[in-house]
Design a protein around this motif. Structure first.
Motif, short mmCIF file in Angstrom:
data_model
loop_
_atom_site.label_atom_id
_atom_site.label_comp_id
_atom_site.label_asym_id
_atom_site.label_seq_id
_atom_site.Cartn_x
_atom_site.Cartn_y
_atom_site.Cartn_z
N GLU A 177 -5.45 -4.71 -8.39
CA GLU A 177 -4.93 -3.41 -8.31
C GLU A 177 -5.72 -2.27 -6.71
OE1 GLU A 177 -3.87 -0.61 -11.46
OE2 GLU A 177 -2.49 -2.15 -12.41
N THR A 178 -6.76 -3.04 -6.27
CA THR A 178 -7.10 -2.45 -5.30
C THR A 178 -7.10 -3.06 -4.63
OG1 THR A 178 -9.43 -3.65 -5.80
CG2 THR A 178 -8.64 -1.26 -7.45
N ALA A 179 -7.43 -2.50 -3.04
CA ALA A 179 -7.28 -2.82 -2.10
C ALA A 179 -8.39 -3.05 -1.27
CB ALA A 179 -5.95 -2.32 -0.68
N VAL A 180 -8.98 -4.24 -0.61
CA VAL A 180 -10.27 -4.11 -0.57
C VAL A 180 -10.47 -4.13 1.32
CG1 VAL A 180 -12.43 -5.62 -0.78
CG2 VAL A 180 -11.26 -5.53 -2.77
N LEU A 181 -11.33 -3.63 2.01
CA LEU A 181 -11.34 -4.14 3.57
C LEU A 181 -12.87 -3.92 3.77
CD1 LEU A 181 -10.11 -3.47 6.33
CD2 LEU A 181 -10.38 -1.38 6.55
N GLU A 182 -12.96 -5.26 4.79
CA GLU A 182 -14.27 -5.75 5.05
C GLU A 182 -14.56 -5.41 6.39
OE1 GLU A 182 -16.38 -7.64 0.85
OE2 GLU A 182 -15.37 -9.22 2.59
N VAL A 183 -15.46 -4.44 7.44
CA VAL A 183 -15.43 -4.86 8.79
C VAL A 183 -17.20 -5.34 8.68
CG1 VAL A 183 -15.81 -3.72 10.94
CG2 VAL A 183 -14.01 -3.11 8.59
N VAL A 184 -17.26 -7.42 8.90
CA VAL A 184 -17.91 -6.73 8.69
C VAL A 184 -18.91 -7.52 10.54
CG1 VAL A 184 -19.96 -9.03 8.91
CG2 VAL A 184 -18.69 -8.08 7.01
N ASN A 185 -20.30 -6.41 11.28
CA ASN A 185 -20.48 -7.01 12.70
C ASN A 185 -21.83 -7.69 12.28
OD1 ASN A 185 -21.84 -6.74 15.13
ND2 ASN A 185 -22.49 -4.60 14.41
N GLU A 186 -21.55 -8.31 13.09
CA GLU A 186 -22.56 -9.98 13.17
C GLU A 186 -23.59 -9.77 14.41
OE1 GLU A 186 -20.41 -13.59 13.29
OE2 GLU A 186 -19.97 -13.20 10.97
N GLY A 187 -23.51 -8.72 15.30
CA GLY A 187 -23.69 -8.42 16.37
C GLY A 187 -25.02 -7.63 16.56
N GLY A 188 -26.45 -8.38 17.67
CA GLY A 188 -27.46 -7.59 17.72
C GLY A 188 -27.13 -5.80 18.26
N HIS A 189 -28.86 -5.30 17.76
CA HIS A 189 -28.27 -4.02 18.86
C HIS A 189 -28.66 -3.95 20.05
CE1 HIS A 189 -28.09 -1.20 15.17
NE2 HIS A 189 -28.40 -1.91 14.35
N LEU A 190 -28.52 -2.46 20.61
CA LEU A 190 -28.44 -2.33 22.14
C LEU A 190 -29.90 -2.11 22.23
CD1 LEU A 190 -25.38 -0.05 23.05
CD2 LEU A 190 -25.31 -2.41 23.20
N GLY A 194 -2.34 2.34 -5.08
CA GLY A 194 -0.95 3.08 -5.08
C GLY A 194 0.81 2.59 -4.64
N ALA A 195 0.82 1.05 -4.33
CA ALA A 195 2.16 0.68 -3.98
C ALA A 195 3.01 1.76 -4.42
CB ALA A 195 1.87 -0.85 -3.88
N HIS A 196 2.67 1.18 -6.23
CA HIS A 196 4.83 1.57 -7.21
C HIS A 196 4.67 3.30 -7.12
CE1 HIS A 196 0.96 2.40 -9.69
NE2 HIS A 196 1.65 4.00 -9.90
N LEU A 234 0.84 -0.93 -0.16
CA LEU A 234 0.31 -0.06 -0.41
C LEU A 234 0.56 1.62 -0.63
CD1 LEU A 234 -2.54 -1.32 2.67
CD2 LEU A 234 -3.12 -1.22 0.18
N GLY A 235 0.77 2.40 -1.24
CA GLY A 235 1.43 3.29 -0.81
C GLY A 235 0.65 4.38 0.54
#
Length: 403
Positions: free
Chosen positions: A291-304, A400-402, A254-255
């Protein structure tokens, strides 16, 4: 893509086509025909993406060089695109990718001499060697000059920040002295002369407001963000707070700008997950797709229990409850706000919640907007929304690594 790059590539293509038509070579080489001109144009056309993807462009031009030799055409025009691509690699790539560029170029040279119909002569080897060295040295010189210019700009910025910090000290020092003096006067004459004391308090308010405005103006100029920690450090913070988090991060080049943006997006997404849910695993995955970086944040919990799921998912920001005022916006005068984060109020990722439910290090209510803006500024995009059993945030940014 810059318009200048388009025009440069168009110039290369035209020059390659004209040179292929005007130059000719006798036996044992094949006479130039439409296919030979097409190879020259193809090699030059590959240079269109040489700044964005220098290594793939070098590989493409190297393959055209070998194909040109295998087809029996003379090495008059086609190899020049490879030398230009090699120059670009040494002017914009990191050391590791430069080594890859050398290997690719040497493979192209070996393939050319293996398929070339002419005899391998000392003059030809000498010419190839000199051209190789010129491309390498010139590219490295351009990179070094750019690095020196960047260092000089950094030095100038540091001097400017020092000057601004000095100005900040002088301005606030004066304001604080005035406030202290006026406060002392008001305290002494409060009983005997209330009117004068009120005037002194009014002066304190005016000077304080002016000082805050000056502070806000200068801090925007001098503030610089520290390099963010690794994703593993964020995961440890969350696990230390008692929440399960699974991190799967591939090795992605990553740049600096992309790494910073991805870290901040991950930080915001994880913090939102902790705010809006009281249980369930948080999955964080970082991988490279092309040429892309993929970030995934998955939240499996229930709401408060005390939150409103529809509103929480739409805003992903939350706010304090029981009418606490928030700096920079939010309700005051005792309006009630639904509680949308954990009761314990653990400190999260260096900028989340502290004991008592106060916000530290971020403006509430702007989670999704902040993440989308960071992704946009980095040249990527962000998707966020609920799915069955949780909420998903997905950011796709160019590596953007290069660069």
């Amino acid at each position: 893509m810059r318009k200048s790059q388009l025009w440069q590539t168009l110039g290369f293509v035209v020059a390659a086509a004209v040179a292929s038509v005007l130059t000719s070579a006798g036996p044992p080489y094949r006479a130039t025909d439409a296919f030979g001109v097409g190879l020259a144009v193809l090699a030059a056309g590959c240079l269109l993406r040489r700044q964005a993807a220098p290594i793939p462009v070098l590989v493409a031009t190297a393959l055209v060089v070998v194909a040109n030799a295998a087809a029996g055409y003379p090495p008059t025009v086609v190899p020049w695109a490879t030398w230009v691509a090699l120059f670009t690699c040494f002017s914009v790539c990191t050391r590791r990718y430069r080594a890859v560029a050398v290997v690719v170029t040497l493979a192209a040279v070996a393939g050319h001499f293996a398929f070339d119909r002419g005899a391998v002569q000392v003059e030809a080897v000498f010419g190839v060697t000199m051209t190789f060295l010129i491309a390498v040295v010139a590219g490295d010189a351009v990179r070094s000059r750019g690095a020196a210019a960047a260092a000089e700009q950094a030095r100038q910025r540091a001097e400017e920040r020092t000057e601004l910090a000095r100005e900040l000290h002088d301005s606030l020092g004066h304001a604080v002295n005035v406030v202290v003096m006026q406060a002392g006067v008001a305290r002494r004459v409060f009983d005997e002369n209330p009117r004068f004391a009120r005037e002194a308090l009014g002066h304190i308010e005016t000077v304080g407001r002016d000082a805050l405005g000056e502070l806000d103006r200068l801090v925007r100029v001098v503030r610089t963000e520290q390099p963010p920690p690794e994703l593993a450090a964020l995961a440890e913070h969350v696990r230390a707070a008692g929440r399960e988090l699974r991190l799967r991060a591939e090795q992605v080049e990553l740049g600096a700008g992309t790494a910073h943006a991805l870290h901040r997006i991950a930080q915001e997404a994880i913090t939102n997950a902790l705010r809006h849910t009281d249980s369930g695993r948080i999955d964080v995955r970082l991988r490279q797709v092309g040429e892309t970086a993929v970030l995934e944040v998955v939240n499996e919990g229930g709401h408060l229990p005390g939150g409103r799921p529809g509103r929480d998912r739409a805003e992903l920001g939350g706010g304090p409850d029981r009418g606490e005022a928030v700096s920079g916006g939010g309700p005051d005068r005792g309006e009630a706000v639904p509680r949308v984060w954990p009761d314990r109020g653990e400190a999260v990722l260096g900028g989340g919640l502290d004991r008592g439910g106060a916000v530290s290090g971020g403006r509430p209510g702007h989670g999704l907007a902040n993440m989308r803006e960071r992704a946009r500024l980095a040249g990527g995009e962000l998707e966020a929304g609920p799915f069955e059993g949780g909420f998903r945030v997905r950011a796709t940014l160019p590596t953007g690594a290069h660069r």
